[in-house]
Scaffold this motif. Structure first.
Motif, PDB file in Angstrom:
ATOM      1  N   UNK A 120       0.847  -1.188   0.000  1.00 30.62           N
ATOM      2  CA  UNK A 120       0.000   0.000   0.000  1.00 30.62           C
ATOM      3  C   UNK A 120       0.883   1.238   0.000  1.00 30.62           C
ATOM      4  N   UNK A 121       0.353   2.340  -0.541  1.00 30.99           N
ATOM      5  CA  UNK A 121       1.154   3.569  -0.630  1.00 30.99           C
ATOM      6  C   UNK A 121       0.546   4.710   0.174  1.00 30.99           C
ATOM      7  N   UNK A 122      -0.532   4.421   0.904  1.00 32.37           N
ATOM      8  CA  UNK A 122      -1.157   5.448   1.728  1.00 32.37           C
ATOM      9  C   UNK A 122      -1.929   4.823   2.866  1.00 32.37           C
ATOM     10  N   UNK A 123      -2.224   5.626   3.896  1.00 29.21           N
ATOM     11  CA  UNK A 123      -2.980   5.122   5.032  1.00 29.21           C
ATOM     12  C   UNK A 123      -2.112   4.298   5.965  1.00 29.21           C
ATOM     13  N   UNK A 124      -2.756   3.363   6.657  1.00 27.03           N
ATOM     14  CA  UNK A 124      -2.077   2.531   7.649  1.00 27.03           C
ATOM     15  C   UNK A 124      -2.323   1.068   7.330  1.00 27.03           C
TER      16      UNK A 124
END
Length: 258
Positions: free
Chosen positions: A137-141
């Motif tokens: 993933x590249x964003x968030x958690x």
């Protein structure tokens, strides 16, 4: 460095299967496909190991389709014959054909008490399958993402696929996907720019920023053995029971145990 590998399943083709099995780790062997005529077939790989999970690859797009139920029954037979503890449908495309096949696999394997693993993107509508979620993933958690899916499908139906990321994004980035970087290209970029890498606890990955010759800001997100180990620990903390990883990607995590 101690690496939590209890829940790791090594995904293998060909000779890697024997190497991985020799480590005493659970193995998923990508050894089955669906022929142009719509029949389950063994791929040209080394002999299918017993007690390995069986991997089934995407069917051809222009398949002369036959019975999904027949293919599902053959899959159950092959899983029982090899004493496979599960089946992984390595389907990449959410097509009407794949939906029919996966629905048939889902029912037949559930009735046979054999776990079926399906990528989340292709398995959202299935009733029983365990859905595999990419860690790239590249964003968030990462933990919040996994927890949200566990809330929708239940914790028992979420597995993970450990996929190393190495991407270069322009800032601001118009898309969630950057330009892929090889390890060598990334190392050269670090040396050239003198950038300082940092660890993102949310993404569980490393990153650095730099400016190119035109003054454009860039953000590079990447994994190495230390972040993959951290991801394994985070996933275990979330209660994820099974984490798949390609054997070459996981090799660095297994060194202390060989």
């Amino acid at each position: 460095m101690m690496v939590y590998t209890k829940n790791l399943i090594l995904v293998c083709t060909g000779r890697d299967t024997t190497k991985a099995a020799s480590l005493g780790m659970p193995v998923l062997q990508l050894c089955l496909g669906i022929s142009q005529s719509g029949a389950l077939q063994r791929l040209k790989v080394s002999a299918v190991q017993r007690h390995c999970l069986l991997g089934v690859t995407d069917p051809p797009q222009a398949i002369n389709f036959c019975s999904a139920e027949r293919i599902a029954a053959d899959l159950v037979f092959e899983a029982r014959r090899t004493e496979a503890p599960g089946v992984f449908a390595d389907f990449e495309h959410d097509t009407p054909l794949n939906r029919r096949l996966l629905a048939a696999f889902d029912e037949a394997l559930y009735d046979a008490d054999i776990p079926l693993y399906v990528p989340l993107e292709c398995g959202r509508t299935l009733s029983h399958a365990i859905l595999t979620v990419s860690t790239a993933i590249s964003g968030g958690s990462l933990t919040e993402y996994i927890s949200s899916l566990q809330g929708i499908y239940s914790a028992a139906r979420i597995a993970a696929f450990l996929q190393p990321v190495s991407q270069d994004f322009t800032l601001p980035s118009p898309t969630p996907n950057g330009v892929s970087l090889s390890a060598a290209a990334r190392a050269a970029l670090l040396a050239q720019t003198g950038a300082q890498p940092f660890f993102s606890r949310e993404l569980c990955a490393k990153y650095f920023t730099y400016m190119n010759a035109d003054g454009q800001a860039h953000f590079v997100l990447y994994d190495d053995d230390s972040t993959l180990a951290a991801k394994l620990a985070q996933l275990a903390g979330c209660g994820v029971q099974n984490v798949f990883a390609l054997f070459p990607d996981a090799a660095g995590l297994l060194k202390p145990q060989t």
